[in-house]
Write a protein that holds these residues in place. Structure first.
Motif, PDB file in Angstrom:
ATOM      1  N   MET A  99     -26.564  58.666  71.935  1.00  0.00           N
ATOM      2  CA  MET A  99     -26.763  57.413  72.670  1.00  0.00           C
ATOM      3  C   MET A  99     -27.609  56.437  71.856  1.00  0.00           C
ATOM      4  O   MET A  99     -28.301  56.829  70.938  1.00  0.00           O
ATOM      5  CB  MET A  99     -27.465  57.696  73.999  1.00  0.00           C
ATOM      6  N   GLY A 100     -27.563  55.193  72.278  1.00  0.00           N
ATOM      7  CA  GLY A 100     -28.416  54.198  71.623  1.00  0.00           C
ATOM      8  C   GLY A 100     -27.769  53.530  70.433  1.00  0.00           C
ATOM      9  O   GLY A 100     -28.391  52.724  69.761  1.00  0.00           O
ATOM     10  N   LYS A 101     -26.486  53.900  70.153  1.00  0.00           N
ATOM     11  CA  LYS A 101     -25.794  53.252  69.030  1.00  0.00           C
ATOM     12  C   LYS A 101     -24.644  52.428  69.571  1.00  0.00           C
ATOM     13  O   LYS A 101     -23.762  52.953  70.246  1.00  0.00           O
ATOM     14  CB  LYS A 101     -25.276  54.309  68.052  1.00  0.00           C
ATOM     15  N   ILE A 102     -24.678  51.136  69.279  1.00  0.00           N
ATOM     16  CA  ILE A 102     -23.613  50.237  69.719  1.00  0.00           C
ATOM     17  C   ILE A 102     -23.117  49.422  68.526  1.00  0.00           C
ATOM     18  O   ILE A 102     -23.700  49.482  67.445  1.00  0.00           O
ATOM     19  CB  ILE A 102     -24.106  49.280  70.850  1.00  0.00           C
ATOM     20  N   VAL A 103     -22.064  48.673  68.753  1.00  0.00           N
ATOM     21  CA  VAL A 103     -21.583  47.730  67.740  1.00  0.00           C
ATOM     22  C   VAL A 103     -21.978  46.329  68.188  1.00  0.00           C
ATOM     23  O   VAL A 103     -21.716  45.933  69.323  1.00  0.00           O
ATOM     24  CB  VAL A 103     -20.049  47.819  67.566  1.00  0.00           C
ATOM     25  N   VAL A 104     -22.649  45.596  67.308  1.00  0.00           N
ATOM     26  CA  VAL A 104     -23.016  44.209  67.573  1.00  0.00           C
ATOM     27  C   VAL A 104     -22.132  43.324  66.698  1.00  0.00           C
ATOM     28  O   VAL A 104     -22.183  43.397  65.470  1.00  0.00           O
ATOM     29  CB  VAL A 104     -24.509  43.933  67.267  1.00  0.00           C
ATOM     30  N   ALA A 105     -21.286  42.509  67.339  1.00  0.00           N
ATOM     31  CA  ALA A 105     -20.365  41.621  66.620  1.00  0.00           C
ATOM     32  C   ALA A 105     -20.885  40.192  66.702  1.00  0.00           C
ATOM     33  O   ALA A 105     -21.075  39.661  67.791  1.00  0.00           O
ATOM     34  CB  ALA A 105     -18.979  41.709  67.246  1.00  0.00           C
ATOM     35  N   ILE A 106     -21.149  39.590  65.554  1.00  0.00           N
ATOM     36  CA  ILE A 106     -21.670  38.214  65.522  1.00  0.00           C
ATOM     37  C   ILE A 106     -20.659  37.308  64.829  1.00  0.00           C
ATOM     38  O   ILE A 106     -20.361  37.474  63.645  1.00  0.00           O
ATOM     39  CB  ILE A 106     -23.039  38.142  64.804  1.00  0.00           C
ATOM     40  N   ASP A 107     -20.114  36.362  65.583  1.00  0.00           N
ATOM     41  CA  ASP A 107     -19.166  35.397  65.027  1.00  0.00           C
ATOM     42  C   ASP A 107     -19.773  34.000  65.068  1.00  0.00           C
ATOM     43  O   ASP A 107     -20.777  33.767  65.742  1.00  0.00           O
ATOM     44  CB  ASP A 107     -17.855  35.409  65.834  1.00  0.00           C
ATOM     45  N   GLY A 108     -19.142  33.065  64.359  1.00  0.00           N
ATOM     46  CA  GLY A 108     -19.628  31.687  64.398  1.00  0.00           C
ATOM     47  C   GLY A 108     -19.216  30.903  63.174  1.00  0.00           C
ATOM     48  O   GLY A 108     -18.543  31.418  62.275  1.00  0.00           O
ATOM     49  N   TYR A 109     -19.634  29.648  63.168  1.00  0.00           N
ATOM     50  CA  TYR A 109     -19.254  28.725  62.097  1.00  0.00           C
ATOM     51  C   TYR A 109     -20.017  29.006  60.800  1.00  0.00           C
ATOM     52  O   TYR A 109     -21.066  29.643  60.811  1.00  0.00           O
ATOM     53  CB  TYR A 109     -19.529  27.280  62.545  1.00  0.00           C
ATOM     54  N   SER A 110     -19.484  28.474  59.695  1.00  0.00           N
ATOM     55  CA  SER A 110     -20.148  28.579  58.394  1.00  0.00           C
ATOM     56  C   SER A 110     -21.507  27.890  58.452  1.00  0.00           C
ATOM     57  O   SER A 110     -21.613  26.800  58.990  1.00  0.00           O
ATOM     58  CB  SER A 110     -19.321  27.866  57.317  1.00  0.00           C
ATOM     59  N   GLY A 111     -22.495  28.520  57.851  1.00  0.00           N
ATOM     60  CA  GLY A 111     -23.807  27.877  57.730  1.00  0.00           C
ATOM     61  C   GLY A 111     -24.673  27.932  58.979  1.00  0.00           C
ATOM     62  O   GLY A 111     -25.643  27.198  59.085  1.00  0.00           O
ATOM     63  N   CYS A 112     -24.322  28.820  59.926  1.00  0.00           N
ATOM     64  CA  CYS A 112     -25.139  28.981  61.150  1.00  0.00           C
ATOM     65  C   CYS A 112     -26.280  29.965  60.932  1.00  0.00           C
ATOM     66  O   CYS A 112     -27.067  30.195  61.830  1.00  0.00           O
ATOM     67  CB  CYS A 112     -24.285  29.533  62.291  1.00  0.00           C
ATOM     68  N   GLY A 113     -26.290  30.582  59.763  1.00  0.00           N
ATOM     69  CA  GLY A 113     -27.305  31.610  59.508  1.00  0.00           C
ATOM     70  C   GLY A 113     -26.885  32.964  60.056  1.00  0.00           C
ATOM     71  O   GLY A 113     -27.725  33.813  60.351  1.00  0.00           O
TER      72      GLY A 113
END
Length: 235
Positions: free
Chosen positions: A1-15
Motif C-alpha cells: 500500500m501507499g504506492k500510486i501513480v501521479v500523472a502530471i499533464d500541462g502546457y510547455s513551460g509550466c514547470g
C-alpha cells in the motif's frame, strides 16, 4: 500500500518537470520525465539526419533508439541517457525544442515511447509528467493533475532556465516557440494535450514553486490515505 501513480499533464513551460521531480522526491517515488524521452528521440533523429516525415527513417530511428534514466550520485538527480550516453544538457537546447513537437506527432514514435513509459510505471510509486500521461499512458492513475500558466509567465520561466544553462534567447522567440508548441500539442491527431475530466487543474501563474509542489504532494497523500482507509474497511 501507499504506492500510486501521479500523472502530471500541462502546457510547455509550466514547470511540470521540476515540479514532478520535487513531488517524487517528497513522496519517495520514482520520477519519469516523459518530455525528456521525446527530447531524446528528437536529438537521436537530428544527430542521425533522419526525417520524422519519412516512414523508412522513422523505422530506422526506432530500431536504434534506447532511452534510460540514471541517478547522478553527486547531484541526486535522474539524468537522461540516449544509447548509453548522458544527454541531459543537449536535450534542453533550442534546436531540440524547435523540433520536439514535430517528432511527438509521429504515431510510431509515440507508440514506442508510450510502451516504454507504461513498462516504467508498472510497479507504481511513480510520478510522470507530459502531455498525455493521464489520458493515454496512465488513464488509470490514482491522481491526475493538469498544470497551466499564462504564456508570458511560461516564457519568462523558460528564458531564465536557458539563461542558467548559458543560453541567451530573446523572450519573443521563446514566446513564439511555446505558442507554436501549444498549438501543435493541442491539435495533433495522436494523443493531443487535453485535460481529462478527473484531473485537478492547478494554475501556476501566481504560485511559488514550493506552493505548487506542496499542493500536489498533499493531493497525493490524500489519495493514499483514502486508499488505505478503503483497504482496511474491506479486510
Amino acid at each position: 500500500m501507499g504506492k500510486i501513480v501521479v500523472a502530471i499533464d500541462g502546457y510547455s513551460g509550466c514547470g511540470k518537470s521540476s515540479t514532478a521531480k520535487a513531488v517524487a522526491k517528497d513522496l519517495g517515488f520514482t520520477y519519469i520525465d516523459s518530455g525528456a524521452m521525446y527530447r531524446a528521440a528528437t536529438l537521436h533523429f537530428l544527430n542521425n539526419y533522419l526525417s520524422a516525415s519519412n516512414p523508412q527513417d522513422v523505422a530506422k530511428g526506432l530500431e536504434t533508439l534506447d532511452i534510460s534514466f540514471h541517478l547522478n550520485p553527486d547531484t541526486g538527480i535522474q539524468e537522461t541517457y540516449l544509447n548509453g550516453l548522458n544527454v541531459e544538457d543537449e536535450i534542453r537546447s533550442m534546436p531540440v525544442s524547435q523540433k520536439v513537437s514535430e517528432i511527438a506527432t509521429v504515431k510510431e514514435i509515440r507508440k514506442e515511447l508510450v510502451a516504454q513509459q507504461k513498462r516504467l510505471g508498472k510497479k507504481k510509486g511513480v510520478v510522470m509528467d507530459g502531455r498525455d500521461i493521464g489520458s493515454v499512458v496512465f488513464p488509470e492513475a490514482e491522481l491526475k493533475v493538469f498544470m497551466t500558466a499564462d504564456l508570458e509567465t511560461r516564457s519568462m520561466r523558460r528564458q531564465q532556465e536557458l539563461f542558467e544553462k548559458g543560453e541567451l534567447v530573446e523572450l519573443e522567440d521563446i514566446k513564439n516557440n511555446l505558442a507554436e508548441r501549444d498549438r501543435i500539442d493541442s491539435s495533433r491527431a495522436e494523443s493531443p494535450l487535453i485535460k481529462v475530466p478527473d484531473a485537478v487543474e492547478i494554475d501556476t501563474s501566481n504560485l511559488t514553486f514550493e506552493r505548487q509542489v506542496a499542493q500536489i504532494v498533499q493531493l497525493a497523500k490524500d489519495v493514499i490515505d483514502k486508499e488505505k482507509e478503503h483497504a482496511s474497511n474491506h479486510r
